[in-house]
Design a protein around this motif. Structure first.
Motif, PDB file in Angstrom:
ATOM      1  N   THR A  39       0.811  -1.220   0.000  1.00  0.00           N
ATOM      2  CA  THR A  39       0.000   0.000   0.000  1.00  0.00           C
ATOM      3  C   THR A  39       0.840   1.264   0.000  1.00  0.00           C
ATOM      4  O   THR A  39       0.359   2.330  -0.408  1.00  0.00           O
ATOM      5  CB  THR A  39      -0.936   0.000   1.232  1.00  0.00           C
ATOM      6  OG1 THR A  39      -1.755  -1.167   1.201  1.00  0.00           O
ATOM      7  CG2 THR A  39      -1.841   1.228   1.267  1.00  0.00           C
ATOM      8  N   GLU A  41       3.234   2.745  -1.772  1.00  0.00           N
ATOM      9  CA  GLU A  41       3.342   3.568  -2.981  1.00  0.00           C
ATOM     10  C   GLU A  41       1.986   4.181  -3.351  1.00  0.00           C
ATOM     11  O   GLU A  41       1.904   5.367  -3.709  1.00  0.00           O
ATOM     12  CB  GLU A  41       3.875   2.725  -4.144  1.00  0.00           C
ATOM     13  CG  GLU A  41       4.106   3.518  -5.418  1.00  0.00           C
ATOM     14  CD  GLU A  41       4.666   2.673  -6.547  1.00  0.00           C
ATOM     15  OE1 GLU A  41       4.761   3.183  -7.674  1.00  0.00           O
ATOM     16  OE2 GLU A  41       4.994   1.476  -6.301  1.00  0.00           O
ATOM     17  N   TRP A  42       0.918   3.381  -3.273  1.00  0.00           N
ATOM     18  CA  TRP A  42      -0.423   3.895  -3.576  1.00  0.00           C
ATOM     19  C   TRP A  42      -0.789   5.030  -2.627  1.00  0.00           C
ATOM     20  O   TRP A  42      -1.332   6.055  -3.036  1.00  0.00           O
ATOM     21  CB  TRP A  42      -1.441   2.766  -3.472  1.00  0.00           C
ATOM     22  CG  TRP A  42      -2.851   3.198  -3.770  1.00  0.00           C
ATOM     23  CD1 TRP A  42      -3.490   3.187  -4.980  1.00  0.00           C
ATOM     24  CD2 TRP A  42      -3.805   3.709  -2.826  1.00  0.00           C
ATOM     25  NE1 TRP A  42      -4.773   3.659  -4.861  1.00  0.00           N
ATOM     26  CE2 TRP A  42      -4.997   3.989  -3.550  1.00  0.00           C
ATOM     27  CE3 TRP A  42      -3.773   3.962  -1.454  1.00  0.00           C
ATOM     28  CZ2 TRP A  42      -6.135   4.513  -2.939  1.00  0.00           C
ATOM     29  CZ3 TRP A  42      -4.918   4.487  -0.843  1.00  0.00           C
ATOM     30  CH2 TRP A  42      -6.077   4.748  -1.584  1.00  0.00           C
ATOM     31  N   ASN A  45       1.038   8.298  -3.556  1.00  0.00           N
ATOM     32  CA  ASN A  45       0.437   8.926  -4.742  1.00  0.00           C
ATOM     33  C   ASN A  45      -0.934   9.533  -4.425  1.00  0.00           C
ATOM     34  O   ASN A  45      -1.275  10.617  -4.911  1.00  0.00           O
ATOM     35  CB  ASN A  45       0.313   7.908  -5.869  1.00  0.00           C
ATOM     36  CG  ASN A  45       1.661   7.505  -6.444  1.00  0.00           C
ATOM     37  OD1 ASN A  45       2.614   8.284  -6.412  1.00  0.00           O
ATOM     38  ND2 ASN A  45       1.752   6.298  -6.946  1.00  0.00           N
ATOM     39  N   LYS A  46      -1.705   8.854  -3.601  1.00  0.00           N
ATOM     40  CA  LYS A  46      -3.040   9.354  -3.259  1.00  0.00           C
ATOM     41  C   LYS A  46      -2.960  10.616  -2.401  1.00  0.00           C
ATOM     42  O   LYS A  46      -3.748  11.555  -2.576  1.00  0.00           O
ATOM     43  CB  LYS A  46      -3.831   8.263  -2.542  1.00  0.00           C
ATOM     44  CG  LYS A  46      -5.273   8.610  -2.203  1.00  0.00           C
ATOM     45  CD  LYS A  46      -6.064   9.114  -3.386  1.00  0.00           C
ATOM     46  CE  LYS A  46      -6.186   8.100  -4.499  1.00  0.00           C
ATOM     47  NZ  LYS A  46      -7.041   8.596  -5.614  1.00  0.00           N
ATOM     48  N   ASP A 179     -11.271   4.485  -6.397  1.00  0.00           N
ATOM     49  CA  ASP A 179     -10.008   4.881  -7.017  1.00  0.00           C
ATOM     50  C   ASP A 179      -9.667   3.849  -8.079  1.00  0.00           C
ATOM     51  O   ASP A 179      -9.741   2.639  -7.822  1.00  0.00           O
ATOM     52  CB  ASP A 179      -8.885   4.956  -5.977  1.00  0.00           C
ATOM     53  CG  ASP A 179      -7.543   5.270  -6.606  1.00  0.00           C
ATOM     54  OD1 ASP A 179      -7.270   6.452  -6.869  1.00  0.00           O
ATOM     55  OD2 ASP A 179      -6.768   4.317  -6.873  1.00  0.00           O
ATOM     56  N   TYR A 181      -6.943   2.798  -9.323  1.00  0.00           N
ATOM     57  CA  TYR A 181      -5.775   1.946  -9.084  1.00  0.00           C
ATOM     58  C   TYR A 181      -5.969   0.995  -7.900  1.00  0.00           C
ATOM     59  O   TYR A 181      -5.183   0.069  -7.713  1.00  0.00           O
ATOM     60  CB  TYR A 181      -4.530   2.809  -8.829  1.00  0.00           C
ATOM     61  CG  TYR A 181      -4.168   3.687 -10.000  1.00  0.00           C
ATOM     62  CD1 TYR A 181      -3.671   3.147 -11.186  1.00  0.00           C
ATOM     63  CD2 TYR A 181      -4.330   5.073  -9.933  1.00  0.00           C
ATOM     64  CE1 TYR A 181      -3.342   3.946 -12.263  1.00  0.00           C
ATOM     65  CE2 TYR A 181      -3.999   5.897 -11.011  1.00  0.00           C
ATOM     66  CZ  TYR A 181      -3.504   5.317 -12.170  1.00  0.00           C
ATOM     67  OH  TYR A 181      -3.187   6.113 -13.238  1.00  0.00           O
ATOM     68  N   LEU A 182      -6.988   1.242  -7.101  1.00  0.00           N
ATOM     69  CA  LEU A 182      -7.183   0.439  -5.892  1.00  0.00           C
ATOM     70  C   LEU A 182      -7.500  -1.034  -6.177  1.00  0.00           C
ATOM     71  O   LEU A 182      -6.987  -1.916  -5.474  1.00  0.00           O
ATOM     72  CB  LEU A 182      -8.270   1.074  -5.027  1.00  0.00           C
ATOM     73  CG  LEU A 182      -8.392   0.588  -3.584  1.00  0.00           C
ATOM     74  CD1 LEU A 182      -7.058   0.660  -2.866  1.00  0.00           C
ATOM     75  CD2 LEU A 182      -9.445   1.408  -2.846  1.00  0.00           C
ATOM     76  N   LEU A 185      -4.291  -2.922  -6.648  1.00  0.00           N
ATOM     77  CA  LEU A 185      -3.574  -3.025  -5.381  1.00  0.00           C
ATOM     78  C   LEU A 185      -4.159  -4.149  -4.536  1.00  0.00           C
ATOM     79  O   LEU A 185      -3.426  -4.982  -3.987  1.00  0.00           O
ATOM     80  CB  LEU A 185      -3.650  -1.698  -4.621  1.00  0.00           C
ATOM     81  CG  LEU A 185      -3.128  -1.707  -3.180  1.00  0.00           C
ATOM     82  CD1 LEU A 185      -1.645  -2.048  -3.134  1.00  0.00           C
ATOM     83  CD2 LEU A 185      -3.391  -0.362  -2.494  1.00  0.00           C
TER      84      LEU A 185
END
Length: 381
Positions: A39, A41-42, A45-46, A179, A181-182, A185
């Motif tokens: 998590t 990196e995500w 970015n978030k 999101d 990209y979630l 992930l």
């Protein structure tokens, strides 16, 4: 209990740890580590997106930021991440994943939300929660004040009747976001947790096999064989000692050197798994910083050789590991994943305590090439 026993075995007496062996304790802690490391990196970015700034750095925080688990068996109370920004300064983030959506309440640990001041609980102002609802791939950033305002302190029976802040699902639903990209992930997290459970089952398989051998000694009058100077015999001794919560009383370093001599052979994955288990057993029973430099160099070399050997057996097209016609591809894959799991722990530990010249592990199963593909194959069996 032997007076010479390494202090790192104290974990077995901890009320927080329910595992029977050190490997099992680590497995219990790995799920949380997988979620956090994937998590990170995500999250960075978030936060850049939501705070509208690029000047953000997110790092793992707390005593488990490098080793993922504490050797004494304690559970760190520190927040999961520390966020540093130019405008906001330092902010802590608590990560909380929820697997189920069919709940009336979502629970938050009281100690994570508020500190006790005299007779009152005061919500923390230096942190936020990242709450992720996996089933619908939604998230929310939540302040402790919001949790205290919308939740009530009550007993959570699933937590052994401990109390927590219980926030009604309908309140959380109002602030959850999507999101794009979630979902990916969550997919990689679920894949690695599937791998974790699958590879760890090897311990139970070995336990059952040894139990059957012992029972046949009585039922069928067959000998239980521990053959001297064989890798399997060496492994059985380590396995039994580990489950008896005992360590070699003499010449433990000679045991280690003898075991590492087997790495010079082209071992099938079954033997790699037995060797890696034995290596992990011996290494973790030597107190920190008491391994000599020549022994460390040997460990570094052999860890690299083992990882390269395991990788050489991976079939990218099929998504399985294969080294022998005598084992099924699924069981060979279990041997490989089990070995990678322990070798990555050894890498982190040897870097932390000895500054070993090895590549750090930044994500669990870093050395597994196609975790999502492998997890699908595991789940299909």
């Amino acid at each position: 209990m032997s007076k010479k026993k390494d202090a790192r075995l104290v974990y077995a007496q901890s009320s927080d740890i329910k595992a029977r062996t050190y490997i099992e304790y680590r497995k219990d802690m790995k799920k949380k580590a997988i979620e956090e490391l994937e998590t990170k990196e995500w999250l960075e970015n978030k936060l850049k997106e939501e705070l509208k700034t690029r000047d953000i750095a997110v790092q793992k925080h707390g005593a488990d930021k490098f080793l993922w688990f504490l050797r004494e068996g304690r559970i760190t109370r520190d927040p999961d991440f520390v966020v540093r920004t130019k405008e906001e300064g330092t902010l802590f983030v608590e990560l909380q994943y929820a697997d189920r959506e069919d709940l009336r309440f979502f629970d938050f640990k009281i100690s994570k939300v508020a500190k006790k001041t005299k007779n009152a609980r005061v919500p923390y102002k230096d942190r936020i929660f990242l709450f992720v609802l996996k089933s619908s791939s939604r998230y929310a950033f939540i302040t402790p004040e919001w949790i205290a305002e919308h939740g009530e302190i009550d007993v959570v029976h699933a937590w052994g009747s401990r109390k927590a802040y219980r926030v009604p699902k309908k309140e959380l639903e109002k602030i959850l976001k999507e999101d794009r990209y979630l979902p990916q992930l969550i997919k990689i997290i679920d894949a690695k947790i599937t791998i974790l459970e699958f590879q760890h089952h090897l311990i139970s398989i070995w336990e059952d096999k040894l139990s059957e051998e012992l029972q046949r000694a009585v039922d069928e009058k067959k000998l239980v064989k521990i053959i001297p100077k064989s890798l399997e015999g060496f492994f059985k001794v380590c396995f039994i000692l580990d489950h008896l919560n005992r360590i070699p009383e003499k010449n433990m370093r000679l045991w280690l050197v003898y075991l590492l001599s087997y790495v010079n052979k082209e071992l099938p994955l079954r033997d790699v798994a037995m060797l890696t288990y034995s290596l992990d057993f011996l290494y973790t029973k030597i107190p920190p910083r008491q391994i000599e430099s020549n022994e460390l160099s040997e460990i570094e070399e052999k860890i690299n050789k083992l990882i390269n050997l395991i990788n050489s057996y991976y079939n990218h097209k099929k998504g399985v590991y294969q080294s022998s016609i005598n084992e099924s591809p699924l069981e060979e894959t279990r041997f490989a994943l089990f070995s990678i799991n322990l070798l990555e722990d050894l890498i982190q530990d040897s870097i932390y305590y000895y500054n070993a010249k090895l590549k750090p592990i930044t994500k669990i199963y870093q050395n597994v090439k196609q975790p999502i593909k492998i997890a699908k194959i595991i789940a299909s069996q």
